[in-house]
Design a protein around this motif. Structure first.
Motif, mmCIF file in Angstrom:
data_model
loop_
_atom_site.group_PDB
_atom_site.id
_atom_site.type_symbol
_atom_site.label_atom_id
_atom_site.label_comp_id
_atom_site.label_asym_id
_atom_site.label_seq_id
_atom_site.Cartn_x
_atom_site.Cartn_y
_atom_site.Cartn_z
ATOM 1 N N UNK A 263 77.294 -74.252 -77.307
ATOM 2 C CA UNK A 263 76.478 -73.700 -78.390
ATOM 3 C C UNK A 263 75.954 -74.792 -79.313
ATOM 4 N N UNK A 264 76.705 -75.891 -79.406
ATOM 5 C CA UNK A 264 76.275 -77.017 -80.241
ATOM 6 C C UNK A 264 75.391 -77.991 -79.468
ATOM 7 N N UNK A 265 75.022 -77.615 -78.232
ATOM 8 C CA UNK A 265 74.212 -78.484 -77.370
ATOM 9 C C UNK A 265 74.896 -79.825 -77.107
ATOM 10 N N UNK A 266 76.232 -79.811 -77.081
ATOM 11 C CA UNK A 266 77.000 -81.013 -76.747
ATOM 12 C C UNK A 266 77.412 -80.893 -75.275
ATOM 13 N N UNK A 267 76.391 -80.875 -74.430
ATOM 14 C CA UNK A 267 76.615 -80.571 -73.016
ATOM 15 C C UNK A 267 77.427 -81.647 -72.307
ATOM 16 N N UNK A 268 77.244 -82.912 -72.684
ATOM 17 C CA UNK A 268 78.024 -83.965 -72.035
ATOM 18 C C UNK A 268 79.514 -83.791 -72.311
ATOM 19 N N UNK A 269 79.852 -83.404 -73.555
ATOM 20 C CA UNK A 269 81.251 -83.165 -73.886
ATOM 21 C C UNK A 269 81.787 -81.948 -73.129
ATOM 22 N N UNK A 270 80.943 -80.915 -72.983
ATOM 23 C CA UNK A 270 81.360 -79.729 -72.240
ATOM 24 C C UNK A 270 81.630 -80.076 -70.780
ATOM 25 N N UNK A 271 80.742 -80.871 -70.191
ATOM 26 C CA UNK A 271 80.951 -81.307 -68.805
ATOM 27 C C UNK A 271 82.220 -82.154 -68.692
ATOM 28 N N UNK A 272 82.457 -82.997 -69.713
ATOM 29 C CA UNK A 272 83.667 -83.809 -69.714
ATOM 30 C C UNK A 272 84.923 -82.969 -69.825
ATOM 31 N N UNK A 273 84.842 -81.881 -70.611
ATOM 32 C CA UNK A 273 85.984 -80.968 -70.724
ATOM 33 C C UNK A 273 86.316 -80.356 -69.366
ATOM 34 N N UNK A 274 85.294 -79.895 -68.642
ATOM 35 C CA UNK A 274 85.532 -79.316 -67.317
ATOM 36 C C UNK A 274 86.106 -80.352 -66.362
ATOM 37 N N UNK A 275 85.639 -81.594 -66.466
ATOM 38 C CA UNK A 275 86.178 -82.654 -65.599
ATOM 39 C C UNK A 275 87.648 -82.916 -65.914
ATOM 40 N N UNK A 276 87.988 -82.915 -67.222
ATOM 41 C CA UNK A 276 89.389 -83.114 -67.606
ATOM 42 C C UNK A 276 90.267 -81.986 -67.080
ATOM 43 N N UNK A 277 89.772 -80.759 -67.194
ATOM 44 C CA UNK A 277 90.544 -79.614 -66.697
ATOM 45 C C UNK A 277 90.766 -79.745 -65.197
ATOM 46 N N UNK A 278 89.721 -80.076 -64.457
ATOM 47 C CA UNK A 278 89.842 -80.178 -63.000
ATOM 48 C C UNK A 278 90.836 -81.249 -62.591
#
Length: 391
Positions: A263-278
């Motif tokens: 929602x904050x358009x911080x898409x790189x951080x969101x992608x990084x979060x998914x990578x950390x989870x995986x």
């Protein structure tokens, strides 16, 4: 819109048969309500459900939903509205993209100004950047046209000189008249070339200035965004915040954090979060997150999760992810109409992505890990994708 999206056949729902959107909240404010209603009207005009429209526009479905509800405004990246109007124009040849985009942007800027001063500045700079970029593109086109015309005039002059030289070597009845006419054409071409050389020089200088203007606008946008981030996060930039320990989060908390970042358009951080989870979380949590994202129709995040695992996880960890299941024998439904859904290993979705994206040595190590444990149900799949990726 990506080539993959452009090639995908999305069948629009007939207008009037679209699922209704939730009513807008009473406390939205006049400007935000006007933009949300406008965006809803465009969605209705597309004849597509919100989830299909989000996929076609290449935006997260949850984010589009927040735009349609008026909860959020598209960030200064104006490409979402551009893609939406281009989509509508592709279905109606008489649709004016420029006119429609101006109306949308006017409503968006009014809504942004009503939000806060920093957001208003961000949108104003985005508008300035877009105008400067359009001017730069137009100047580049004008420069190319001038250069092409100058080349044509030079060719015309050269042709006239060649004809003059030829006529002087032959004896024809009206040779002198033809030579005078060609000399006039040559002189005219020489004069026009001189004029065009001056115009090309000026236009080239203007283009360089406009390129610097665009770069300056980009710097202004970045500085404004940093100020907006500091204001939103209490004086602390996102990159300075403590990183979330994903291993302590459950699925709902991961989705909540993912929503916040998207929602904050911080898409790189969101992608990084998914990578950390995986990479770091328990495989059972990863497969539950995968199921939750799929159930919510969040195809972009589903793809990002699988790609992160394929690109970053070693073979042994990929094996654990591939075998992980979510809620074995889970029951769905109410009353007497419950059904039992068999567990589906994450590997059915993950392995094709692994075969397409993972390094060859990772796929080979994964195949060995399966073979060592006689997990034959997955080994053929791995071998098949291994052959595919080494063709």
């Amino acid at each position: 819109m990506t080539e993959e999206q452009a090639g995908r056949a999305v069948v629009p729902v007939r207008r009037g048969h679209l699922p209704p959107l939730s009513p807008l909240k009473d406390d939205l404010g006049e400007e935000r309500r006007a933009f949300a209603e406008h965006l809803r009207a465009l969605r209705e005009r597309s004849g597509m459900t919100s989830s299909d429209l989000a996929e076609e526009l290449g935006v997260d479905a949850t984010r589009l939903s927040r735009y349609l509800s008026g909860e959020d405004l598209p960030q200064p990246d104006l490409q979402l509205l551009t893609r939406l109007h281009q989509l509508l124009a592709s279905r109606n040849p008489e649709y004016s993209v420029d006119e429609a985009a101006r109306e949308s942007l006017g409503l968006l800027y009014a809504a942004a100004r009503s939000q806060n001063l920093l957001s208003a500045r961000a949108y104003e700079i985005a508008q300035l950047h877009e105008k400067l970029h359009e001017q730069q593109v137009e100047t580049a086109r004008a420069l190319a046209a001038l250069q092409a015309e100058m080349q044509d005039e030079r060719d015309h002059r050269r042709h006239a000189e060649q004809e003059i030289a030829r006529l002087r070597q032959v004896g024809v009845a009206d040779r002198d008249e033809q030579i005078r006419r060609l000399e006039a054409e040559r002189d005219s071409a020489l004069q026009r070339v001189a004029e065009l050389e001056d115009l090309v020089s000026q236009t080239g200088a203007l283009l360089q200035l406009q390129q610097r203007d665009v770069q300056h606008a980009e710097e202004m946008a970045a500085e404004t965004q940093r100020a907006l981030d500091r204001w939103e996060h209490g004086g602390e930039l996102p990159e300075q915040r403590r990183k979330v320990d994903v291993t302590r989060l459950d699925v709902e908390e991961i989705v909540e954090e993912l929503d916040h970042l998207r929602d904050a358009d911080r898409d790189e951080e969101a992608d990084g979060l998914l990578a950390d989870v995986a990479q770091r979380h328990d495989p059972a949590v990863v497969t539950r997150l995968h199921g939750a994202l799929e159930d919510a129709g969040r195809r972009v995040d589903v793809a990002k999760l699988l790609e992160a695992a394929a690109l970053n996880c070693p073979g042994p960890h990929l094996r654990l992810l591939a075998l992980a299941v979510d809620e074995p024998g889970a029951r769905y439904g109410t009353g007497d109409f419950q059904i039992s859904v068999p567990a589906v290993p994450l590997g059915e979705s993950l392995l094709p992505v692994v075969g397409r994206l993972s390094p060859v040595d990772t796929i080979l190590r994964l195949a060995v890990a399966f073979a060592q444990r006689s997990e034959r149900s997955f080994s053929p799949l791995v071998r098949r994708y291994f052959r595919y990726c080494t063709r």
